[in-house]
Scaffold this motif. Structure first.
Motif, PDB file in Angstrom:
ATOM      1  N   ASN A 173       0.860  -1.198   0.000  1.00 13.29           N
ATOM      2  CA  ASN A 173       0.000   0.000   0.000  1.00 13.29           C
ATOM      3  C   ASN A 173       0.887   1.236   0.000  1.00 13.29           C
ATOM      4  O   ASN A 173       1.374   1.656   1.054  1.00 13.29           O
ATOM      5  CB  ASN A 173      -0.911   0.011   1.225  1.00 13.29           C
ATOM      6  CG  ASN A 173      -1.758   1.271   1.283  1.00 13.29           C
ATOM      7  OD1 ASN A 173      -1.841   2.031   0.317  1.00 13.29           O
ATOM      8  ND2 ASN A 173      -2.406   1.516   2.422  1.00 13.29           N
ATOM      9  N   PRO A 174       1.110   1.840  -1.167  1.00 12.27           N
ATOM     10  CA  PRO A 174       1.998   3.010  -1.265  1.00 12.27           C
ATOM     11  C   PRO A 174       1.540   4.202  -0.429  1.00 12.27           C
ATOM     12  O   PRO A 174       2.324   5.132  -0.205  1.00 12.27           O
ATOM     13  CB  PRO A 174       1.956   3.350  -2.764  1.00 12.27           C
ATOM     14  CG  PRO A 174       1.565   2.083  -3.437  1.00 12.27           C
ATOM     15  CD  PRO A 174       0.615   1.411  -2.489  1.00 12.27           C
ATOM     16  N   ASP A 175       0.285   4.181   0.031  1.00 16.17           N
ATOM     17  CA  ASP A 175      -0.247   5.300   0.808  1.00 16.17           C
ATOM     18  C   ASP A 175      -0.150   5.085   2.318  1.00 16.17           C
ATOM     19  O   ASP A 175      -0.733   5.858   3.088  1.00 16.17           O
ATOM     20  CB  ASP A 175      -1.713   5.549   0.432  1.00 16.17           C
ATOM     21  CG  ASP A 175      -1.855   6.036  -1.001  1.00 16.17           C
ATOM     22  OD1 ASP A 175      -0.870   6.558  -1.556  1.00 16.17           O
ATOM     23  OD2 ASP A 175      -2.954   5.877  -1.563  1.00 16.17           O
ATOM     24  N   ASN A 176       0.554   4.049   2.753  1.00 19.23           N
ATOM     25  CA  ASN A 176       0.679   3.796   4.185  1.00 19.23           C
ATOM     26  C   ASN A 176       1.689   4.775   4.790  1.00 19.23           C
ATOM     27  O   ASN A 176       2.901   4.609   4.655  1.00 19.23           O
ATOM     28  CB  ASN A 176       1.120   2.347   4.446  1.00 19.23           C
ATOM     29  CG  ASN A 176       1.038   1.983   5.918  1.00 19.23           C
ATOM     30  OD1 ASN A 176       1.612   2.660   6.764  1.00 19.23           O
ATOM     31  ND2 ASN A 176       0.323   0.915   6.222  1.00 19.23           N
ATOM     32  N   VAL A 177       1.182   5.794   5.454  1.00 17.79           N
ATOM     33  CA  VAL A 177       2.026   6.872   5.991  1.00 17.79           C
ATOM     34  C   VAL A 177       2.975   6.349   7.055  1.00 17.79           C
ATOM     35  O   VAL A 177       4.151   6.729   7.096  1.00 17.79           O
ATOM     36  CB  VAL A 177       1.150   8.006   6.570  1.00 17.79           C
ATOM     37  CG1 VAL A 177       2.023   9.085   7.206  1.00 17.79           C
ATOM     38  CG2 VAL A 177       0.274   8.609   5.488  1.00 17.79           C
ATOM     39  N   THR A 178       2.479   5.473   7.922  1.00 13.86           N
ATOM     40  CA  THR A 178       3.311   4.952   9.014  1.00 13.86           C
ATOM     41  C   THR A 178       4.529   4.219   8.476  1.00 13.86           C
ATOM     42  O   THR A 178       5.641   4.382   8.992  1.00 13.86           O
ATOM     43  CB  THR A 178       2.491   4.013   9.911  1.00 13.86           C
ATOM     44  OG1 THR A 178       1.385   4.726  10.461  1.00 13.86           O
ATOM     45  CG2 THR A 178       3.353   3.455  11.043  1.00 13.86           C
ATOM     46  N   ALA A 179       4.332   3.423   7.435  1.00 13.52           N
ATOM     47  CA  ALA A 179       5.455   2.675   6.852  1.00 13.52           C
ATOM     48  C   ALA A 179       6.506   3.625   6.293  1.00 13.52           C
ATOM     49  O   ALA A 179       7.716   3.447   6.512  1.00 13.52           O
ATOM     50  CB  ALA A 179       4.954   1.739   5.760  1.00 13.52           C
ATOM     51  N   GLU A 199      11.730   9.566   1.903  1.00 14.03           N
ATOM     52  CA  GLU A 199      10.594   9.035   2.656  1.00 14.03           C
ATOM     53  C   GLU A 199       9.873  10.137   3.428  1.00 14.03           C
ATOM     54  O   GLU A 199       8.647  10.106   3.582  1.00 14.03           O
ATOM     55  CB  GLU A 199      11.046   7.926   3.600  1.00 14.03           C
ATOM     56  CG  GLU A 199      11.559   6.679   2.905  1.00 14.03           C
ATOM     57  CD  GLU A 199      10.497   6.003   2.038  1.00 14.03           C
ATOM     58  OE1 GLU A 199       9.291   6.188   2.294  1.00 14.03           O
ATOM     59  OE2 GLU A 199      10.876   5.278   1.101  1.00 14.03           O
ATOM     60  N   CYS A 200      10.628  11.129   3.907  1.00 15.22           N
ATOM     61  CA  CYS A 200      10.005  12.268   4.583  1.00 15.22           C
ATOM     62  C   CYS A 200       9.064  13.010   3.631  1.00 15.22           C
ATOM     63  O   CYS A 200       7.947  13.390   4.007  1.00 15.22           O
ATOM     64  CB  CYS A 200      11.065  13.231   5.104  1.00 15.22           C
ATOM     65  SG  CYS A 200      11.857  12.715   6.647  1.00 15.22           S
ATOM     66  N   TYR A 201       9.505  13.197   2.413  1.00 16.66           N
ATOM     67  CA  TYR A 201       8.667  13.869   1.424  1.00 16.66           C
ATOM     68  C   TYR A 201       7.415  13.051   1.111  1.00 16.66           C
ATOM     69  O   TYR A 201       6.344  13.615   0.854  1.00 16.66           O
ATOM     70  CB  TYR A 201       9.452  14.132   0.140  1.00 16.66           C
ATOM     71  CG  TYR A 201      10.288  15.390   0.190  1.00 16.66           C
ATOM     72  CD1 TYR A 201       9.688  16.633   0.449  1.00 16.66           C
ATOM     73  CD2 TYR A 201      11.663  15.352  -0.022  1.00 16.66           C
ATOM     74  CE1 TYR A 201      10.457  17.794   0.500  1.00 16.66           C
ATOM     75  CE2 TYR A 201      12.438  16.512   0.032  1.00 16.66           C
ATOM     76  CZ  TYR A 201      11.824  17.729   0.287  1.00 16.66           C
ATOM     77  OH  TYR A 201      12.570  18.882   0.353  1.00 16.66           O
ATOM     78  N   GLU A 202       7.547  11.727   1.145  1.00 11.03           N
ATOM     79  CA  GLU A 202       6.380  10.882   0.918  1.00 11.03           C
ATOM     80  C   GLU A 202       5.359  11.070   2.041  1.00 11.03           C
ATOM     81  O   GLU A 202       4.155  11.140   1.797  1.00 11.03           O
ATOM     82  CB  GLU A 202       6.788   9.411   0.837  1.00 11.03           C
ATOM     83  CG  GLU A 202       7.262   8.967  -0.530  1.00 11.03           C
ATOM     84  CD  GLU A 202       6.179   9.131  -1.578  1.00 11.03           C
ATOM     85  OE1 GLU A 202       5.139   8.452  -1.505  1.00 11.03           O
ATOM     86  OE2 GLU A 202       6.375   9.979  -2.482  1.00 11.03           O
ATOM     87  N   VAL A 203       5.837  11.147   3.281  1.00 11.27           N
ATOM     88  CA  VAL A 203       4.939  11.360   4.417  1.00 11.27           C
ATOM     89  C   VAL A 203       4.203  12.683   4.253  1.00 11.27           C
ATOM     90  O   VAL A 203       2.979  12.766   4.426  1.00 11.27           O
ATOM     91  CB  VAL A 203       5.711  11.335   5.751  1.00 11.27           C
ATOM     92  CG1 VAL A 203       4.794  11.728   6.916  1.00 11.27           C
ATOM     93  CG2 VAL A 203       6.313   9.953   5.996  1.00 11.27           C
ATOM     94  N   ASP A 207       0.284  13.137   3.782  1.00 14.58           N
ATOM     95  CA  ASP A 207      -0.429  13.820   4.870  1.00 14.58           C
ATOM     96  C   ASP A 207       0.280  15.128   5.202  1.00 14.58           C
ATOM     97  O   ASP A 207       1.164  15.169   6.058  1.00 14.58           O
ATOM     98  CB  ASP A 207      -0.488  12.924   6.112  1.00 14.58           C
ATOM     99  CG  ASP A 207      -1.308  13.554   7.234  1.00 14.58           C
ATOM    100  OD1 ASP A 207      -1.886  14.646   7.014  1.00 14.58           O
ATOM    101  OD2 ASP A 207      -1.383  12.962   8.325  1.00 14.58           O
ATOM    102  N   PRO A 208      -0.115  16.220   4.540  1.00 15.74           N
ATOM    103  CA  PRO A 208       0.547  17.518   4.768  1.00 15.74           C
ATOM    104  C   PRO A 208       0.436  18.025   6.197  1.00 15.74           C
ATOM    105  O   PRO A 208       1.198  18.902   6.609  1.00 15.74           O
ATOM    106  CB  PRO A 208      -0.205  18.459   3.799  1.00 15.74           C
ATOM    107  CG  PRO A 208      -0.785  17.556   2.765  1.00 15.74           C
ATOM    108  CD  PRO A 208      -1.120  16.286   3.482  1.00 15.74           C
ATOM    109  N   THR A 209      -0.511  17.471   6.969  1.00 12.00           N
ATOM    110  CA  THR A 209      -0.673  17.922   8.357  1.00 12.00           C
ATOM    111  C   THR A 209       0.265  17.195   9.317  1.00 12.00           C
ATOM    112  O   THR A 209       0.343  17.552  10.493  1.00 12.00           O
ATOM    113  CB  THR A 209      -2.123  17.706   8.833  1.00 12.00           C
ATOM    114  OG1 THR A 209      -2.408  16.296   8.881  1.00 12.00           O
ATOM    115  CG2 THR A 209      -3.104  18.392   7.887  1.00 12.00           C
ATOM    116  N   ASP A 210       0.960  16.164   8.832  1.00  5.57           N
ATOM    117  CA  ASP A 210       1.850  15.378   9.686  1.00  5.57           C
ATOM    118  C   ASP A 210       3.155  16.140   9.876  1.00  5.57           C
ATOM    119  O   ASP A 210       3.915  16.337   8.947  1.00  5.57           O
ATOM    120  CB  ASP A 210       2.125  14.016   9.037  1.00  5.57           C
ATOM    121  CG  ASP A 210       2.768  13.024  10.004  1.00  5.57           C
ATOM    122  OD1 ASP A 210       3.513  13.481  10.912  1.00  5.57           O
ATOM    123  OD2 ASP A 210       2.535  11.818   9.868  1.00  5.57           O
TER     124      ASP A 210
END
Length: 216
Positions: A173-179, A199-203, A207-210
C-alpha cells in the motif's frame, strides 16, 4: 473529544440507514461495529462522559440489531476493544477479548493484525510472526501486517528485517504513511540521508498535516 462524539453520533445514524449525504444501500454491519467501537472510546477516554449512556445506548441498539450483523463485524468490534485495552496497559483484559474475537471469526485479517499488535507490545516475536502468516494467508491488510512485523523486528534489533518489512508495507500500500515514516527514521539512523529525505517527502505528500518529518 467532541469530534469523536459527533463521529459516533453520525456513525450510529448510519446504522439505521440515515446518512448526512444521502441514502446508503450497502450492508450496515461495518457501521454497527464502528459505532460501538466509538461508543466504547467515548466512555473510556472522556471522564466527563463516562457516566453518560452513550456507550450503553449503542450497545443496546447493537443487541437489537445483532441478528442482522455479520460475525466478522462482531469480531472486529471485540478486536478493536482488545487493541484499546493493549494501548491502555490492560494486557490481562485484552487477551480474552482478542481470543473472543478470534473464536467468532477465525479468519479475520483485522483480528489477526490486532493480535500481532498485542504480541508486539508484549515482545513475543515468534507469535508476531505466526499472526503475520495468518494475515498473509487472508490476503487482506497486508500493509498493516508488515508494519507490525517491522516494528517487532526493529524492537528485537533486527534492523535489516525491519527495513525489508516496512518496504514491503509500502509496496502493498503506497499510501501507508506509518510505513514511510518508519522507513525515514531507519534510513536516517543508518546515515542514508538521501532515502530518509525521500521518505520524509512521501509522508508530507500523503499527509501535509503530519509534522513528524520536520523534527528528524
Amino acid at each position: 473529544m467532541h469530534g469523536l462524539f459527533e463521529e459516533a453520533r453520525l456513525t450510529s445514524g448510519l446504522m439505521f440507514g440515515y446518512s448526512p449525504i444521502g441514502p446508503r444501500t450497502e450492508d450496515h454491519s461495518y457501521h454497527i461495529s464502528v459505532a460501538l467501537y466509538l461508543g466504547e472510546k467515548i466512555r473510556h477516554f472522556d471522564p466527563s462522559l463516562q457516566n453518560s449512556n452513550a456507550g450503553d445506548l449503542l450497545s443496546e441498539r447493537f443487541q437489537i440489531l445483532r441478528p442482522m450483523t455479520s460475525d466478522e463485524s462482531i469480531s472486529i468490534y471485540y478486536s478493536a476493544v482488545g487493541a484499546d485495552q493493549v494501548d491502555n496497559g490492560q494486557v490481562a483484559q485484552a487477551v480474552p477479548t482478542l481470543k473472543s474475537a478470534l473464536q467468532i471469526y477465525p479468519n479475520s485479517a483485522v483480528v489477526h493484525n490486532n493480535l500481532m499488535y498485542y504480541y508486539l507490545e508484549v515482545g513475543d516475536l515468534k507469535q508476531v510472526q505466526v499472526e503475520f502468516e495468518n494475515v498473509a494467508a487472508s490476503g487482506s491488510f497486508l500493509d498493516l501486517a508488515y508494519v507490525n512485523l517491522g516494528s517487532a523486528y526493529e524492537n528485537a534489533g533486527f534492523n535489516q528485517l525491519a527495513l525489508d518489512a516496512y518496504t514491503k508495507a509500502t509496496q502493498a500500500n503506497p499510501d501507508n504513511v506509518t510505513a514511510h515514516y518508519r522507513l525515514s527514521l531507519m534510513y536516517s539512523e543508518s546515515g542514508d540521508n538521501e532515502n530518509a529525505i525521500k521518505e520524509c517527502y512521501e509522508v508530507i505528500r500523503l499527509d501535509p498535516t503530519d509534522g513528524r518529518p520536520y523534527f528528524h
